[in-house]
Structure formats: C-alpha cells, structure tokens
Design an enzyme around this catalytic site. Structure first.
Site, PDB file in Angstrom:
ATOM      1  N   HIS A  97       0.845  -1.196   0.000  1.00  9.54           N
ATOM      2  CA  HIS A  97       0.000   0.000   0.000  1.00  9.54           C
ATOM      3  C   HIS A  97       0.883   1.250   0.000  1.00  9.54           C
ATOM      4  CE1 HIS A  97      -2.734   3.129   1.389  1.00  9.54           C
ATOM      5  NE2 HIS A  97      -3.695   2.363   0.891  1.00  9.54           N
ATOM      6  N   GLU A 167      -4.246   2.041  -7.114  1.00  6.96           N
ATOM      7  CA  GLU A 167      -4.614   3.106  -6.190  1.00  6.96           C
ATOM      8  C   GLU A 167      -3.685   4.300  -6.408  1.00  6.96           C
ATOM      9  OE1 GLU A 167      -6.701   1.142  -2.599  1.00  6.96           O
ATOM     10  OE2 GLU A 167      -4.569   1.162  -2.184  1.00  6.96           O
TER      11      GLU A 167
END
Ligand code: PGA
Length: 261
Positions: A97, A167
């Site tokens: 992430h 993302e």
C-alpha cells in the site's frame, strides 16, 4: 464475472468495534448476501482473529491482513509473518500500500519478497500499486504502474492467486482527489491488457464512495473496489456491496441477452 469489494480498516477499530462490524456483515450474508460479489475485509492485525470468529463458519467474507513479513519466523521486532496472519485467520495479505511505501520503507523489492512469501503459503496476495501526483502530471502514470507490477510479480508463476489494486497516490485518503474515470481507465486498460490472464481481479482504490462506486465499476478492466474511509462505517460498506451486487447482476443480464441462441 465476480466483483471483489473490500475494505482495509487501516489503523482503526478496537476488537469490540471490529466484532460489531463483522456481526452486521454476518447478518447481511445470512439474509441472502451479495450474489456475484466476493466481499473481503482487512482488519488491523489485532482484530483478524476476532473478525474471523464473528463472521462465523462458512462466511462468504475473505479476511485479510494489511501486511506481513517475507520471512516466516525470526528476530524482526514489531513484524508479523505470513504463517502468523494465516494462523489468526487471514487468507489474503495486502502488500505494498502507498502508505507503507511512503512511511515504512516498502520498496518494489520488498513487495516482491512479500508476494512470494504469501503465495508460498497458499494465501492470496493483494498487491497495491499507483503513481504519485508528480508522476501523473508528467504523463508517466501508466509506465510507473506497469513497472511496479512487473517488479511485484517477478518470478511469480502464472495462475497464482494475485489481485491487483490500482490506487493512485493522489486519490487516496483525506487529502485525496476523486479521479475522473478517464484518468484511471488509461491505467486499468493497460493492466488488463498486460495481466488480464494472470491476475484474479483488478481493483480500483482511492476516494471510492457510494456516489462514484457504480461508475468506477464500469471502468474498463476494473473488477472490484478497495475502499478505505467510505467503508469504515458498516452501513457504508453494506451500501457498496449492494451497489456491486446490482452492477454484477446487470452485467450478467446483458451477457445473457447477447449470447447467440
Ligand atoms: P480511501 O483509501 O478510500 O480512504 O481513499 C483507499 C485506500 O487507501 O485503499
């Protein structure tokens, strides 16, 4: 087509809060669930086992971990390993992430080591990729993301259980900007063309909300959503699951109507 709809709680929720959330999901699943949707929740490590228990046996929900070390065991203070998160009840591990890349020194190399560790233990890897704002502004988004994925999957055999989450860094979190569909389609189409046959699903993440979920699920190549803030309240997550079930059903009807008889 199955749509993957999941939420990472990041560093939020006590065990009590996590159990309350999971109990509502259990009720929703028992009431018929969400056909053609694969739901998943990614609690903090402290709540994985209580969430697994609160969801009950035979739950449709996949439970994940937000991170795991590449080594199985050893002197790595503060870390948890893949066997440990599996022991707690996780069958999926989120890796790479942008918050981990930015604040905790995660690199393409460590992401690759972690992906291999996750797959070696038979869990599903959820690999997060995305370009920072300045890379996007310079026109390098697609190239940046393709290179992150290539590094993450280096040495990974085809047919492995790998989900990709695109993302864009500039779209994530409170300071994030909601993307235009065209902006993300450029990247998701490229990922689909390159890895469509390899990955289990391609998720979009970053400022997903109940207002934009339907459009995001119609973005070329996108087969799921990975959600932060909008799904931290269980009602928000349940709403997103309902939207996805509707989109999946409509897609199924369109496909059935176009099959030659
Ligand atoms: P957000 O977070 O939905 O709160 O923007 C997304 C993510 O970090 O995956």
């Amino acid at each position: 087509m199955v749509l993957w709809i999941g939420t990472s709680w990041k560093m939020t929720k006590t065990q009590t809060e996590a159990i309350a959330f999971a109990s509502r999901l259990r009720i929703g699943a028992a009431a018929g669930g969400w056909p053609r949707v694969q739901p998943f929740v990614v609690p903090p490590a402290t709540a994985i086992s209580v969430v697994r228990d609160a969801l009950g046996p035979d739950s449709p929900f996949v439970v994940g971990a937000q991170n795991a070390h590449w080594e199985d065991v050893g002197a790595w203070t503060g870390e948890v390993s893949v066997p440990q998160v599996a022991d707690a009840g996780a069958t999926l591990v989120e890796i790479g992430h942008s918050e981990r890349r930015e604040h905790f020194g995660e690199t393409d190399r460590t992401v690759n080591w972690k992906v291999r560790a996750v797959l070696r233990h038979g869990l599903t890897a959820l690999v997060c990729v995305g370009e920072p704002a300045e890379v996007r502004a310079a026109g390098g988004a697609r190239e940046h993301v393709l290179s992150q994925v290539a590094a993450a999957l280096d040495g990974v055999p085809g047919g492995s259980r790998v989900l990709l989450a695109y993302e864009p860094v500039w779209a994530i979190g409170e300071k994030g900007r909601e993307p235009a569909i065209d902006e993300i389609a450029e990247v998701t189409q490229a990922l689909d063309a390159e890895y469509g046959g390899v990955m289990t699903a391609l998720l979009y993440g970053g400022s997903v909300s109940t207002a934009n979920a339907r459009d995001l699920l119609h973005t070329p190549g996108v087969t799921g959503l990975f959600v932060g803030r909008s799904a931290w309240d269980v009602n928000g997550y349940l709403h997103l699951l309902r939207i996805a079930a509707d989109v999946a059903q409509e897609a199924g009807e369109v496909a059935a109507a176009t099959v030659p008889r």
